[in-house]
Design a protein around this motif. Structure first.
Motif, short mmCIF file in Angstrom:
data_model
loop_
_atom_site.label_atom_id
_atom_site.label_comp_id
_atom_site.label_asym_id
_atom_site.label_seq_id
_atom_site.Cartn_x
_atom_site.Cartn_y
_atom_site.Cartn_z
N ILE B 37 0.88 -1.18 0.00
CA ILE B 37 0.00 0.00 0.00
C ILE B 37 0.91 1.22 0.00
CG2 ILE B 37 -1.77 1.25 1.31
CD1 ILE B 37 -1.64 -2.00 2.61
N GLN B 39 1.20 5.72 0.16
CA GLN B 39 0.55 6.95 0.60
C GLN B 39 1.38 8.13 0.10
OE1 GLN B 39 0.21 7.45 4.91
NE2 GLN B 39 -1.79 8.41 4.60
N LEU B 45 -4.54 6.55 1.22
CA LEU B 45 -3.88 5.27 1.01
C LEU B 45 -4.34 4.63 -0.30
CD1 LEU B 45 -4.56 4.29 4.67
CD2 LEU B 45 -2.26 4.55 3.74
N TRP B 47 -3.98 0.92 -2.47
CA TRP B 47 -3.55 -0.47 -2.52
C TRP B 47 -2.89 -0.77 -3.86
CZ3 TRP B 47 -5.82 -4.76 -5.35
CH2 TRP B 47 -5.37 -6.02 -4.93
N GLN B 50 -1.24 -7.58 -3.97
CA GLN B 50 -1.13 -8.60 -2.93
C GLN B 50 -0.43 -9.82 -3.48
OE1 GLN B 50 -4.89 -10.75 -2.23
NE2 GLN B 50 -4.63 -10.31 -0.06
N ASN B 58 -2.27 -10.60 -7.07
CA ASN B 58 -3.48 -9.88 -7.43
C ASN B 58 -3.11 -8.40 -7.40
OD1 ASN B 58 -6.07 -9.04 -7.92
ND2 ASN B 58 -6.92 -9.80 -6.00
N ASN B 60 -3.62 -4.19 -8.41
CA ASN B 60 -4.52 -3.09 -8.75
C ASN B 60 -4.31 -2.77 -10.24
OD1 ASN B 60 -5.72 -0.52 -9.13
ND2 ASN B 60 -5.29 0.06 -7.02
N PRO B 61 -5.38 -2.75 -11.03
CA PRO B 61 -5.22 -2.47 -12.47
C PRO B 61 -4.51 -1.16 -12.75
CG PRO B 61 -7.40 -3.33 -12.04
CD PRO B 61 -6.76 -3.11 -10.70
N ALA B 101 -9.15 -13.71 0.62
CA ALA B 101 -10.55 -13.37 0.40
C ALA B 101 -11.48 -14.14 1.33
CB ALA B 101 -10.92 -13.63 -1.06
N ASN B 105 -9.80 -9.53 3.63
CA ASN B 105 -8.60 -8.83 3.22
C ASN B 105 -8.47 -7.45 3.84
OD1 ASN B 105 -6.89 -10.50 1.66
ND2 ASN B 105 -8.41 -10.48 0.03
#
Lengths: 112, 120
Positions: B37, B39, B45, B47, B50, B58, B60-61, B101, B105
């Motif tokens: 994550i 900042q 924040l 993400w 993961q 997984n 973030n697009p 999941a 999460n």
């Protein structure tokens, strides 16, 4: 992406008074488990965020019971029943219903 | 009590690659997830993604074309690599444990964070 909108952006409350922070999202209630996929964090200056609540209303171990979480579906609230000086922080909500996991913009809580 | 600690280069030149490592204070990270994550200064924040101890990821697009993650189970470490950085990647980068999941999460605990500045 699921957008979380917190209100207010900042808040000043007197010591010993109640503080209420709101978080609005699209639907993050998983109907089969009846659980809301929402967490709350406290971030003190210069510190990493600290988990306060998960499943919207389950208090993390060690978190004082003056902190409580409520709400379901799309509207959630973090309440501090009696504000202490050490509660001055920025508070964030976070959804883990669906990736990408997202946070609210934060609410800055100060002493009045 | 599990502790996490970020390490890595704190100054990265534009267009180059940011690389951070998160060390878990556990003899074994089998079955664990690590999230990254960030900042940006004065901002909220975000993400990044993961990774599971098996290497399953997984992302973030928003970062998908630039991000990769890896795991070294023998050292109890997870790593983040972000390529082609710009000044907009200047931020405090945190690693945090997530639970998958099925369990939920949320992020706990967090590392102290690594301030990374992108500048020539």
């Amino acid at each position: 992406d699921i957008v979380l909108t917190q209100s207010p952006d900042s808040l000043a409350v007197s010591l010993g008074e109640r503080a209420t922070i709101n978080c609005k999202s699209s639907q993050i209630l998983y109907s089969s488990s009846n659980r809301n996929y929402l967490a709350w964090y406290q971030q003190r200056p210069g510190q990493p965020p600290k988990l306060l609540m998960y499943w919207a209303s389950t208090r993390e171990s060690g978190v004082p019971d003056r902190f409580s979480g409520s709400g379901s579906g799309t509207d959630f609230t973090l309440t501090i029943s009696s504000l202490q000086a050490e509660d001055v922080s920025v508070y964030y909500c976070q959804q883990y219903y669906h990736p990408p996991y997202t946070f609210g913009q934060g609410t800055k809580l100060e002493i009045k | 009590q599990l502790r996490l600690q970020e390490s890595g280069a704190r100054l990265v030149r534009p267009s180059e690659t940011l690389s951070l490592t998160c060390s878990f204070s556990a003899d074994s990270i089998s079955g664990m997830y690590c999230s990254w994550i960030r900042q940006p200064p004065g901002k909220a924040l975000e993400w990044i993604g993961q990774i599971h101890s098996t290497g399953l990821t997984n992302f973030n697009p928003s970062f998908k074309s630039r991000v990769s993650m890896s795991v070294d189970t023998s050292s109890s470490q997870f790593s983040l690599i972000l390529s082609s950085v710009t000044a907009a990647d200047t931020a405090l980068y945190f690693c945090a444990r997530t639970w998958g999941a099925a369990a939920g999460n949320w992020f706990d605990p967090w590392g102290q964070g690594a301030q990374v500045t992108v500048s020539s």
